[in-house]
Design a protein around this motif. Structure first.
Motif, PDB file in Angstrom:
ATOM      1  N   LYS A 610       0.552  -1.390  -0.044  1.00 26.04           N
ATOM      2  CA  LYS A 610      -0.079  -0.061  -0.049  1.00 26.04           C
ATOM      3  C   LYS A 610       0.684   1.291   0.022  1.00 26.04           C
ATOM      4  O   LYS A 610       0.453   2.363  -0.598  1.00 26.04           O
ATOM      5  CB  LYS A 610      -0.917  -0.025   1.168  1.00 26.04           C
ATOM      6  CG  LYS A 610      -2.079  -1.084   0.877  1.00 26.04           C
ATOM      7  CD  LYS A 610      -2.862  -0.898   2.377  1.00 26.04           C
ATOM      8  CE  LYS A 610      -4.205  -2.020   2.108  1.00 26.04           C
ATOM      9  NZ  LYS A 610      -4.987  -1.929   3.180  1.00 26.04           N
ATOM     10  N   PHE A 611       1.913   1.330   0.612  1.00 28.17           N
ATOM     11  CA  PHE A 611       2.715   2.394   0.777  1.00 28.17           C
ATOM     12  C   PHE A 611       3.374   2.864  -0.629  1.00 28.17           C
ATOM     13  O   PHE A 611       3.997   4.025  -0.835  1.00 28.17           O
ATOM     14  CB  PHE A 611       4.021   2.277   1.803  1.00 28.17           C
ATOM     15  CG  PHE A 611       5.122   1.589   1.367  1.00 28.17           C
ATOM     16  CD1 PHE A 611       6.076   1.948   0.826  1.00 28.17           C
ATOM     17  CD2 PHE A 611       4.981   0.370   1.987  1.00 28.17           C
ATOM     18  CE1 PHE A 611       7.268   0.978   0.709  1.00 28.17           C
ATOM     19  CE2 PHE A 611       6.153  -0.946   1.870  1.00 28.17           C
ATOM     20  CZ  PHE A 611       7.227  -0.297   1.164  1.00 28.17           C
ATOM     21  N   LEU A 612       3.332   2.060  -1.638  1.00 26.71           N
ATOM     22  CA  LEU A 612       3.835   2.340  -2.869  1.00 26.71           C
ATOM     23  C   LEU A 612       2.769   2.665  -3.940  1.00 26.71           C
ATOM     24  O   LEU A 612       2.724   2.497  -5.204  1.00 26.71           O
ATOM     25  CB  LEU A 612       4.624   1.145  -3.527  1.00 26.71           C
ATOM     26  CG  LEU A 612       5.955   0.709  -2.840  1.00 26.71           C
ATOM     27  CD1 LEU A 612       6.622  -0.714  -3.352  1.00 26.71           C
ATOM     28  CD2 LEU A 612       6.999   1.721  -2.871  1.00 26.71           C
ATOM     29  N   GLU A 613       1.453   2.841  -3.403  1.00 24.58           N
ATOM     30  CA  GLU A 613       0.144   3.307  -4.095  1.00 24.58           C
ATOM     31  C   GLU A 613       0.515   4.458  -5.184  1.00 24.58           C
ATOM     32  O   GLU A 613       0.082   4.234  -6.323  1.00 24.58           O
ATOM     33  CB  GLU A 613      -0.742   3.673  -3.150  1.00 24.58           C
ATOM     34  CG  GLU A 613      -2.305   3.630  -3.929  1.00 24.58           C
ATOM     35  CD  GLU A 613      -2.588   2.222  -4.273  1.00 24.58           C
ATOM     36  OE1 GLU A 613      -3.309   2.064  -5.381  1.00 24.58           O
ATOM     37  OE2 GLU A 613      -2.246   1.439  -3.468  1.00 24.58           O
ATOM     38  N   LYS A 614       1.465   5.351  -4.597  1.00 25.34           N
ATOM     39  CA  LYS A 614       1.859   6.638  -5.613  1.00 25.34           C
ATOM     40  C   LYS A 614       2.336   6.079  -6.894  1.00 25.34           C
ATOM     41  O   LYS A 614       2.170   6.566  -7.834  1.00 25.34           O
ATOM     42  CB  LYS A 614       2.405   7.489  -4.952  1.00 25.34           C
ATOM     43  CG  LYS A 614       2.567   8.822  -5.671  1.00 25.34           C
ATOM     44  CD  LYS A 614       3.263   9.866  -4.968  1.00 25.34           C
ATOM     45  CE  LYS A 614       3.728  11.409  -5.572  1.00 25.34           C
ATOM     46  NZ  LYS A 614       4.586  12.171  -4.844  1.00 25.34           N
ATOM     47  N   GLN A 615       3.470   5.119  -6.441  1.00 27.13           N
ATOM     48  CA  GLN A 615       3.998   4.871  -7.819  1.00 27.13           C
ATOM     49  C   GLN A 615       3.387   3.717  -8.610  1.00 27.13           C
ATOM     50  O   GLN A 615       3.618   3.670 -10.027  1.00 27.13           O
ATOM     51  CB  GLN A 615       5.526   3.979  -7.248  1.00 27.13           C
ATOM     52  CG  GLN A 615       6.438   4.968  -6.711  1.00 27.13           C
ATOM     53  CD  GLN A 615       6.372   5.302  -5.288  1.00 27.13           C
ATOM     54  OE1 GLN A 615       4.959   4.673  -4.710  1.00 27.13           O
ATOM     55  NE2 GLN A 615       7.022   5.872  -4.511  1.00 27.13           N
ATOM     56  N   LYS A 616       2.320   2.742  -7.993  1.00 27.62           N
ATOM     57  CA  LYS A 616       1.644   2.096  -8.549  1.00 27.62           C
ATOM     58  C   LYS A 616       0.780   2.722  -9.636  1.00 27.62           C
ATOM     59  O   LYS A 616       0.391   2.435 -10.909  1.00 27.62           O
ATOM     60  CB  LYS A 616       0.830   1.235  -7.724  1.00 27.62           C
ATOM     61  CG  LYS A 616      -0.031   0.109  -8.440  1.00 27.62           C
ATOM     62  CD  LYS A 616      -1.035  -0.249  -7.315  1.00 27.62           C
ATOM     63  CE  LYS A 616      -2.016  -1.402  -8.020  1.00 27.62           C
ATOM     64  NZ  LYS A 616      -2.836  -2.107  -6.946  1.00 27.62           N
ATOM     65  N   LYS A 617       0.229   3.977  -9.256  1.00 20.47           N
ATOM     66  CA  LYS A 617      -0.682   4.771 -10.048  1.00 20.47           C
ATOM     67  C   LYS A 617      -0.022   5.531 -11.301  1.00 20.47           C
ATOM     68  O   LYS A 617      -0.510   5.362 -12.407  1.00 20.47           O
ATOM     69  CB  LYS A 617      -1.387   5.978  -9.245  1.00 20.47           C
ATOM     70  CG  LYS A 617      -2.344   5.496  -8.234  1.00 20.47           C
ATOM     71  CD  LYS A 617      -2.944   6.591  -7.446  1.00 20.47           C
ATOM     72  CE  LYS A 617      -4.070   5.992  -6.680  1.00 20.47           C
ATOM     73  NZ  LYS A 617      -4.718   7.184  -5.610  1.00 20.47           N
ATOM     74  N   ALA A 618       1.188   5.653 -10.991  1.00 19.13           N
ATOM     75  CA  ALA A 618       2.132   6.337 -12.148  1.00 19.13           C
ATOM     76  C   ALA A 618       2.393   5.299 -13.125  1.00 19.13           C
ATOM     77  O   ALA A 618       2.363   5.765 -14.273  1.00 19.13           O
ATOM     78  CB  ALA A 618       3.513   6.980 -11.520  1.00 19.13           C
TER      79      ALA A 618
END
Length: 770
Positions: A610-618
């Motif tokens: 979950k803490f990599l959600e920003k990178q996942k969206k990119a």
């Protein structure tokens, strides 16, 4: 379009590897710092036979840096450079018309220094596909070594420690002194120079009791100084000179035994009872018969065992009974070792003690309980080790981390004497890393010993003096010499101080601070390399002992004048690699496996954490906008990366089997290669052989070979009558060629002009003019 998008996506994933890789802590921009290693490829050229000539000398002399370039496909170099004090400089061909890149082309760079200082260098070449480097291990080589003195007035001396009076003064002229050692009672002094081993009796110190002259001797100059040591009662002497280590009785200059295959040594040691002796040798990481610590007993030249390190063994020391052996190594190993005489499996192999410099000294207490160790350069320090731990008991960084080139331990292990290139001299109580005595001199100190009771030390260095210093500082006086003081030994009773002058210990860094540049109104031209090969060098010579055919490419030998030693592909020499061996790029497959696996881990983390959600969206946005035609799902990417990792793993395993060395021997953990029967162990009458004994190997083969430098003075066993032997050398060579067909001989189908063959005197080999 779909294939192109897929390739772009894969590249983005793989490039993410580099975003997570930190920069190496060992990347330094300083000219003498650590240089990152090149990644090997199948297309790399080869650099070999690299050296400086002369290796040492004064300013305003011309020095030549030499390296040979070879490419297995015969490709010329895209560039051939010397990286000199951090600056790349193009090199020139030694012979402008030589284009035989498949066999090797020699390149040179000539330099005239105008001030004393360090000059760091290494060679680099590219054929447009791969690169190669030479004269570099962890950091660049330093050279030439520049001195103020001419080393023409070297000396062996014995001083009365109470009065400073010289009771023995024996000139060795241009020969450097590589070791001095007094018996415990002060009755005997053994000394080793470039070509001689001496035994003096101090009851009559005017002349030696006996002198041993080596056939060829060691080169004058260089850091591999050899060494000498004496048993407690003076009855046995161990010494290293050139490629030999010899054991003597005090009664005779005829060796008890002689070990001929040690290579050049840094030092030797002997137990107090004279029953065990050891040697510390230099060499190369790839040759398991060099870079050795070797142990013998008095009965035989056959080693009890030997241990190979990736770095040179710079020092060796034995406990009184020979039960424990301490050693220290140079780059790239840089460690302290402790062994039992029962095994070559180290009791202690320390962590690396320095960043990029040798561990120069290791001295053991008489019972083997403790060892004192000294390290060099920017990591200069004194260490104390116990035999029970690989971690030091304590460490003392020297002032400005200056090199500890000289260090000694009292037999009882209570006191340590150490000196540095920064000019500091120390006495330590072994219970603490805080010195109990400190002195500072305006000189680089390269020699030291401490009295057995720890009451005083004697130091010497570039001020051409010894300084006798008491722990309580009540005594401080000096004795002058004409050259640099390097070798110092105090007798066990403290009555005498033995001294030898030379420059070997100063070979690693500059010894003059803030040197001023001079105007070179005249430039000294050294004697030609070819003249050195013929044995015609005079005073101040630096390499005398090169024997073409001894399987060592040494000093002035080059691929031009000694193919048999300097060309690994020559049919009479021992090959270092096989050009026709098919090798799969196993390393590249391995990187592919690691990259695919790492990318799979990153992609899975992006999907699940979950803490990599920003990178996942990119990443999802990139997939939607840029890779929409592929319609990639998370499952498809996972399958692709998993398949890629599996494929690369299989290719890596296949490459490992295809590239396997059929001659490799698997050792058990901790094992070391032992001396091979019939190859390493030799008695005094044996001679080394190459190519199954079909080829003469220099001095001692019964033939006076003037074309490769043998004369009456350099090889009396082969040339008893120099005038006759030299005049007949060419005819003798022809006869051997007809009978044996060896390299450098008429009749072996090879035209070798460097060894005297021409179309006129050997038409069957040189009919084509080559």
């Amino acid at each position: 379009m779909k294939i192109k998008d897929l390739i772009i996506f894969c590249l983005i994933i793989l490039l993410s590897i580099f975003a997570f890789n930190p920069v190496s802590a060992e990347d330094k921009n300083a000219p003498g710092g650590i240089i990152p290693k090149l990644q090997k490829t199948a297309d790399d050229p080869e650099l070999f036979n690299n050296f400086i000539y002369p290796m040492w000398g004064p300013v305003c002399q011309r020095y030549t840096y030499t390296v040979s370039y070879r490419d297995k496909e015969g490709k010329p170099p895209q560039y051939m450079r010397i990286i000199f004090n951090g600056k790349p400089i193009d090199m020139e061909k030694a012979n402008p018309g030589d284009n035989n890149y498949k066999e090797g082309v020699r390149y040179v760079y000539k330099f005239v220094p105008d001030k004393i200082g360090s000059n760091f260098y290494y060679f680099e070449a590219s054929n447009g596909l791969g690169k190669a480097r030479a004269s570099i291990i962890d950091s660049p080589d330093n050279g030439p070594v520049l001195f103020e003195g001419d080393f023409l007035h070297n000396e062996i001396a014995v001083i009365d420690s109470k009065t400073g009076e010289k009771i023995l003064s024996y000139p060795t002229k241009e020969e450097w002194v590589g070791g001095v050692f007094l018996s415990d009672d002060g009755k005997y002094l053994a000394a080793k120079t470039s070509r001689h081993i001496y035994l003096f009796g101090l009851d009559n110190p005017k002349e030696p009791k006996w002198v041993y002259k080596h056939d060829t001797g060691s080169e004058i100059g260089g850091d591999l100084k050899g060494g000498v040591a004496v048993s407690g009662d003076g009855s046995k002497i161990i010494a290293s000179i050139a490629n030999s280590i010899l054991l003597f009785n005090s009664s005779s200059n005829k060796p008890v035994w002689r070990y001929n295959m040690a290579g050049n040594a840094y030092n030797v040691a002997i137990s107090k009872d004279g029953k065990y002796m050891a040697g510390a040798t230099g060499g190369t990481e790839s040759d398991v018969n060099t870079n050795l610590l070797i142990l013998w007993n008095e009965k035989s030249e056959k080693p009890l065992w030997q241990y190979h390190s990736s770095g040179n063994f710079h020092d060796v020391s034995l406990s009184n009974d020979g039960k424990y052996i301490a050693g220290s190594t140079g780059c790239p190993d840089r460690r302290y070792y402790l062994f039992s005489r029962d095994s070559n499996n180290p009791l202690i192999k320390s962590e690396m003690l320095t960043y990029d410099s040798p561990v120069h000294r290791a001295k053991i207490s008489s019972d083997g309980s403790f060892s004192a160790v000294g390290s060099e350069s920017g990591d200069g320090a004194v260490f104390l080790f116990s035999k029970d731990s690989k971690e030091p008991v304590w460490k003392f960084p020297t002032s400005n981390n200056s090199s500890v080139r000289a260090l000694n331990f009292t037999p009882d292990g209570n006191y340590i004497g150490a000196s540095t290139f920064g000019g500091q001299a120390y006495i330590f109580d072994s219970k603490s890393n805080q010195p109990v005595g400190i002195w500072t001199f305006n000189a680089a100190l390269g020699g030291i010993d401490i009295s057995d009771d720890g009451s005083f030390i004697v130091v010497g260095g570039t001020d051409n003096k010894i300084h006798i210093l008491s722990k309580d500082k009540n005594i401080n006086f000096e004795v002058p010499f004409e050259e640099y003081v390097e070798e110092i030994d105090i007798s066990a009773n403290g009555k005498y101080v033995a001294v030898g002058t030379g420059g070997s210990v100063y070979f690693f860094e500059t010894i003059t601070k803030d040197a001023k540049a001079v105007t070179c109104t005249t430039i000294t031209e050294p004697k030609p390399i070819e003249e050195m090969m013929r044995g015609g060098a005079g005073v101040g010579e630096q390499i005398k002992s090169s024997n073409c055919g001894d399987s060592k490419c040494a000093g002035p030998e080059t691929i031009d004048n000694c193919r048999v030693d300097c060309d690994p592909n020559f049919k009479g020499a021992m090959p270092t690699f096989k050009d026709n061996q098919i090798k799969l790029p196993g390393m590249l497959f391995g990187f592919g496996f690691i990259g695919s696996l790492f990318s799979l881990v990153i992609f899975t983390a992006l999907r699940k954490l979950k803490f990599l959600e920003k990178q996942k969206k990119a990443l999802m946005q990139f997939n939607t906008t840029k890779l929409s035609s592929l319609k990639l799902t998370g499952k498809q990417v996972t399958i692709f990366l998993l398949t890629s990792a599996t494929l690369f793993l299989l290719l890596t395993i296949i490459a490992a089997f295809v590239n396997k060395n059929p001659d490799a021997v698997k050792l058990k953990p901790g094992d070391q290669a032992q001396p091979a029967p019939g190859k390493i162990i030799m008695d005094e009458n044996q001679k080394p052989e190459l190519n199954g004994g079909q080829q003469p190997t220099g001095c001692g083969n019964g033939v006076c070979e003037g074309l490769v430098g043998e004369t009456q003075s350099t090889c009396p066993s082969d040339c008893p009558d120099e005038d006759v032997s030299n005049s007949n050398s060419q005819e003798q060579t022809k006869t051997l060629g007809d009978d044996q067909g060896q390299p450098g001989v008429c009749g072996n189908s090879l035209c070798e002009p460097a060894l005297g063959e021409t179309k006129e005197n050997c038409s069957q080999d040189c009919s084509g003019g080559n």
